[in-house]
Design an enzyme around this catalytic site. Structure first.
Site, PDB file in Angstrom:
ATOM      1  N   ASP A   1       0.862  -1.026  -0.085  1.00  0.00           N
ATOM      2  CA  ASP A   1      -0.166   0.062   0.043  1.00  0.00           C
ATOM      3  C   ASP A   1       0.934   1.327   0.019  1.00  0.00           C
ATOM      4  O   ASP A   1       1.947   1.257   0.386  1.00  0.00           O
ATOM      5  CB  ASP A   1      -0.870  -0.088   1.191  1.00  0.00           C
ATOM      6  CG  ASP A   1      -2.074  -0.927   1.226  1.00  0.00           C
ATOM      7  OD1 ASP A   1      -1.784  -1.967   0.480  1.00  0.00           O
ATOM      8  OD2 ASP A   1      -2.926  -1.166   2.067  1.00  0.00           O
TER       9      ASP A   1
ATOM     10  N   HIS B   1       4.926  -7.157  -0.480  1.00  0.00           N
ATOM     11  CA  HIS B   1       4.948  -8.432  -1.299  1.00  0.00           C
ATOM     12  C   HIS B   1       5.882  -8.377  -2.345  1.00  0.00           C
ATOM     13  O   HIS B   1       6.274  -7.630  -2.598  1.00  0.00           O
ATOM     14  CB  HIS B   1       3.407  -9.021  -1.617  1.00  0.00           C
ATOM     15  CG  HIS B   1       2.759  -8.968  -0.168  1.00  0.00           C
ATOM     16  ND1 HIS B   1       2.115  -9.993   0.027  1.00  0.00           N
ATOM     17  CD2 HIS B   1       2.254  -8.029   0.567  1.00  0.00           C
ATOM     18  CE1 HIS B   1       1.181  -9.789   1.273  1.00  0.00           C
ATOM     19  NE2 HIS B   1       1.348  -8.577   1.684  1.00  0.00           N
TER      20      HIS B   1
ATOM     21  N   SER C   1       7.395   3.432   5.417  1.00  0.00           N
ATOM     22  CA  SER C   1       8.624   3.765   4.873  1.00  0.00           C
ATOM     23  C   SER C   1       8.488   3.798   3.180  1.00  0.00           C
ATOM     24  O   SER C   1       7.424   4.499   2.779  1.00  0.00           O
ATOM     25  CB  SER C   1       9.787   3.076   5.204  1.00  0.00           C
ATOM     26  OG  SER C   1      11.213   3.574   4.708  1.00  0.00           O
TER      27      SER C   1
END
Length: 361
Positions: free
Chosen positions: A143, A219, A330
């Site tokens: 995200d 991911h 981050s």
């Protein structure tokens, strides 16, 4: 009946040390920069274009004087402290309200389930919350917000519009061709040309900023093989868009973990960049990785190869497979090789979620 009062010399009571001066000065300046970033964000929301104003060397040095690595380690320990059951809902609710967290997507919505802040930050999502796009070859690994994307030109990569960093400084010296199954490039070629393994291909990049309220795991963005890990100990400056616009080569200053390998079109890399309070970067298949550790000094890097006599292929990753996690939020930077007809399906500044399309052929 008067009592004698004994007073110590003023110099003994207020004994300033260099460390205290650095913390006070650097912390105050960091606060000032946060306020400036807030004003810039407000101007952007109103559609007003903000001119690029880069920090000077002394400003960067002053910012780096703040002991962000030490503070991040302290924050990490605080996150591990188990909260009393009665305190969990008020603390997490405040965080949810502040950063706009959507708990309806969480695999466990009950706030009492999370024993500490670290567990709450690393919460898992419901399986159906992030469907993985099957139609496009590269998906978003996390995200976040798209800061920049496009072709790499002249060995320079844009961290935000108009502010660049060196490709070689960011990735470090080129890894051996034998380890990455790459063909040997002519020695006179530039660093960028040495990464491109197939004639007619180009080098592309994409920068994704994870805010504190975003899902904190990342991911695999495609089907690829991870051959090598390079860990750069470094500073832990903020990587929000305002600071990225202000400090040139911000990502090269900060602690980061570079995963390098190959996919069906050639070179592929994913870099997890640390930030303030995000000293902990975890890669699930790499148990030897320890970030923000006092035993590592800034300005160095540590290499680890996943290619061995028993494993000639490295670590195979499937698109959408769990790869790692941050503690808080981050930046993820993708740098990869692809044919010239590769197209991004993005807009700078847009919000994106893990599993959504980044681009395809």
């Amino acid at each position: 009946d008067r009592k004698k009062l004994h007073t110590a010399p003023v110099g003994q009571v207020f004994r300033l040390r260099p460390f205290h001066v650095l913390v006070a000065t650097g912390g105050g300046y960091a606060g000032y920069r946060k306020y400036e970033d807030y004003k810039l964000e407000q101007l952007e929301k109103r559609g007003i274009e903000v001119p690029v104003k880069l920090a000077s060397e002394w400003e960067v040095a002053l910012y780096k004087s703040v002991p962000t690595r030490l503070l991040s380690r302290a924050w990490g320990r605080l996150n591990q402290v188990e909260l009393p059951t009665w305190l969990r809902k008020p603390v997490y609710s405040l965080y949810i309200w502040t950063f706009g967290v959507n708990m309806k997507e969480a695999a466990v919505e009950d706030l009492h389930h999370y024993r500490n802040l670290s567990e709450f930050f690393r919460r898992k999502l419901k399986p159906q919350a992030r469907p993985v796009c099957c139609l496009h070859s590269v998906i978003s690994p996390s995200d976040g917000k798209i800061l920049n994307f496009g072709q790499v030109k002249n060995c320079e990569v844009e961290q935000v519009k108009g502010v660049t960093y060196s490709l070689e400084s960011f990735l470090g010296p080129r890894i051996s061709t034998e380890e990455l199954h790459f063909s040997q490039a002519p020695p006179g070629n530039s660093f960028q040309q040495q990464l491109v393994t197939k004639e007619g291909n180009e080098l592309y990049h994409c920068v994704i900023y994870l805010a504190p309220g975003d899902y904190h795991c990342f991911h695999s963005p495609t089907d690829w093989r991870v051959s090598h890990r390079r860990h750069f100990p470094g500073s832990l400056m903020s990587v929000n868009p305002g600071v990225a616009r202000w400090i040139k080569e911000l990502f090269c200053h900060n602690e980061r973990v570079v995963l390098t390998g190959d996919w069906k079109h050639g070179f592929f890399s994913l870099t997890a960049v640390g930030a303030t309070n995000v000293g902990s970067i975890r890669i699930y298949f790499d148990q030897d990785l320890h970030t923000n550790s006092p035993r590592y000094s800034k300005g160095s890097y540590n290499d680890f190869s996943f290619i061995s006599n028993n494993n000639k292929e490295g670590i195979p990753m499937r698109k959408g497979e769990h790869l790692g996690e941050f503690n808080l939020g981050s930046t993820i930077v993708l740098i990869f090789e692809a044919p010239k007809d590769f197209k991004f399906h993005l807009k700078a500044g847009q919000k994106i979620r893990f599993g959504e399309a980044l681009g395809s052929l």
